[in-house]
Design a protein around this motif. Structure first.
Motif, mmCIF file in Angstrom:
data_model
loop_
_atom_site.group_PDB
_atom_site.id
_atom_site.type_symbol
_atom_site.label_atom_id
_atom_site.label_comp_id
_atom_site.label_asym_id
_atom_site.label_seq_id
_atom_site.Cartn_x
_atom_site.Cartn_y
_atom_site.Cartn_z
ATOM 1 N N UNK A 236 -28.583 -4.922 8.109
ATOM 2 C CA UNK A 236 -27.199 -4.690 8.524
ATOM 3 C C UNK A 236 -26.779 -3.251 8.229
ATOM 4 N N UNK A 237 -27.200 -2.736 7.080
ATOM 5 C CA UNK A 237 -26.879 -1.348 6.743
ATOM 6 C C UNK A 237 -27.537 -0.379 7.718
ATOM 7 N N UNK A 238 -28.785 -0.657 8.079
ATOM 8 C CA UNK A 238 -29.482 0.205 9.029
ATOM 9 C C UNK A 238 -28.814 0.178 10.400
ATOM 10 N N UNK A 239 -28.399 -1.009 10.829
ATOM 11 C CA UNK A 239 -27.729 -1.113 12.124
ATOM 12 C C UNK A 239 -26.377 -0.411 12.097
ATOM 13 N N UNK A 240 -25.661 -0.527 10.967
ATOM 14 C CA UNK A 240 -24.368 0.162 10.853
ATOM 15 C C UNK A 240 -24.555 1.671 10.876
ATOM 16 N N UNK A 241 -25.575 2.156 10.178
ATOM 17 C CA UNK A 241 -25.841 3.601 10.165
ATOM 18 C C UNK A 241 -26.217 4.080 11.560
ATOM 19 N N UNK A 242 -26.991 3.266 12.290
ATOM 20 C CA UNK A 242 -27.376 3.633 13.654
ATOM 21 C C UNK A 242 -26.163 3.685 14.560
ATOM 22 N N UNK A 243 -25.258 2.720 14.429
ATOM 23 C CA UNK A 243 -24.039 2.707 15.238
ATOM 24 C C UNK A 243 -23.172 3.920 14.927
ATOM 25 N N UNK A 244 -23.090 4.321 13.649
ATOM 26 C CA UNK A 244 -22.299 5.496 13.269
ATOM 27 C C UNK A 244 -22.880 6.766 13.889
ATOM 28 N N UNK A 245 -24.219 6.861 13.891
ATOM 29 C CA UNK A 245 -24.845 8.046 14.486
ATOM 30 C C UNK A 245 -24.560 8.122 15.980
ATOM 31 N N UNK A 246 -24.609 6.982 16.656
ATOM 32 C CA UNK A 246 -24.318 6.966 18.082
ATOM 33 C C UNK A 246 -22.864 7.364 18.335
ATOM 34 N N UNK A 251 -18.934 11.354 20.194
ATOM 35 C CA UNK A 251 -17.777 12.212 19.924
ATOM 36 C C UNK A 251 -18.113 13.674 20.144
ATOM 37 N N UNK A 252 -19.288 14.103 19.738
ATOM 38 C CA UNK A 252 -19.701 15.487 19.934
ATOM 39 C C UNK A 252 -19.823 15.814 21.420
ATOM 40 N N UNK A 253 -20.352 14.876 22.194
ATOM 41 C CA UNK A 253 -20.487 15.092 23.628
ATOM 42 C C UNK A 253 -19.120 15.239 24.296
ATOM 43 N N UNK A 254 -18.146 14.428 23.859
ATOM 44 C CA UNK A 254 -16.798 14.514 24.415
ATOM 45 C C UNK A 254 -16.160 15.860 24.087
ATOM 46 N N UNK A 262 -10.311 11.930 19.319
ATOM 47 C CA UNK A 262 -9.219 11.318 18.562
ATOM 48 C C UNK A 262 -8.049 10.959 19.468
ATOM 49 N N UNK A 263 -7.993 11.578 20.673
ATOM 50 C CA UNK A 263 -6.907 11.293 21.604
ATOM 51 C C UNK A 263 -7.193 10.071 22.478
#
Length: 264
Positions: A236-246, A251-254, A262-263
């Protein structure tokens, strides 16, 4: 003075006790007059059966099992008893009359007889466990007690020397051999199977007798449940970390496109 003769020197070294004294295979672990002596396997194997005897068809509060406990069976001979290596009962509380840990299992004071008995074969008990010749002026054999007196539905024997598993089911007035289902014994009333499992228990790797679900899945012991919970938490921690990276990559692409995430 007359010179003294020096003591004789030992020319041959003393023999090693490892080579000359009896080994653990020669010396019994208890009273030599009592067959079926305790050993490591007779402690660990019943413990594994105890830990995995979890029937989905019964309320856990009404399931009891024990190892190496005196089982009294005859009102006319109240001191006569057998001591199964392991037995399981359904329809009785874990405590005697719901109040105290049992000192023995006295069938005439209990609401139910054992439903299944497991005996671990050894050279000194095989004849008794498998219904060998009855000696005169002796209490009945285990086989007769389980089959004729207590009418225990399932009687199972296992040899750690040959890894042979045998099961007997009460059919009418006598035991009949059970048929294996994919190498396992099925006890449908309990919703369980009993099979031979290759694995590590308490740090010992070998073949063990173990309770399974009807689907053939292992019923986990507490250590395995804790390990499984730890693995699930790590996943679960690994999946959460993966979701955060995505999310950070999105956000960086936007931002590169001139959009403030944030808008959104």
């Amino acid at each position: 003075m007359t010179p003294q003769t020096p003591p004789t020197t030992q020319t041959n070294p003393p023999h090693s006790p490892w080579e000359n004294l009896p080994t653990m295979y020669d010396l019994p672990s208890d009273n030599p007059e009592e067959p079926g002596l305790p050993d490591d396997f007779h402690f660990l194997q019943p413990l594994l059966l105890f830990l995995t005897f979890l029937s989905p068809n019964w309320n856990p509060a009404q399931v009891y099992s024990a190892a190496d406990l005196n089982l009294y069976y005859d009102l006319e001979h109240p001191l006569w008893h057998k001591r199964p290596d392991w037995f399981g009962v359904v329809g009785t509380s874990k405590l005697y009359r719901g109040e105290d840990l049992r000192l023995s299992y006295v069938t005439w004071q209990e609401p139910a007889n054992p439903f299944v008995v497991v005996e671990l074969l050894s050279p000194g008990t095989e004849a008794e466990d498998l219904g060998g010749t009855q000696q005169e002026n002796r209490p009945p054999r285990k086989w007769d007690v389980y089959e004729r007196i207590l009418r225990i539905p399932y009687y199972i024997v296992f040899s750690r020397y040959t890894n042979e598993l045998q099961g007997f089911h009460l059919v009418g007035a006598q035991y009949a051999p059970m048929e294996f289902e994919e190498g396992e014994l099925h006890l449908p009333e309990l919703g369980l199977k009993l099979g031979i499992w290759q694995g590590e228990f308490k740090g010992i790797e070998r073949l063990w007798l173990r309770w399974l679900t009807e689907a053939g899945d292992l019923i986990p012991i507490p250590e395995e449940e804790a390990q499984q919970a730890q693995q699930e938490a790590q996943q679960a921690q690994q999946e959460a970390a993966k979701a955060n990276r995505k999310a950070e990559q999105l956000a960086e692409r936007l931002r590169e496109l001139g959009i403030d995430p944030d808008d959104l």
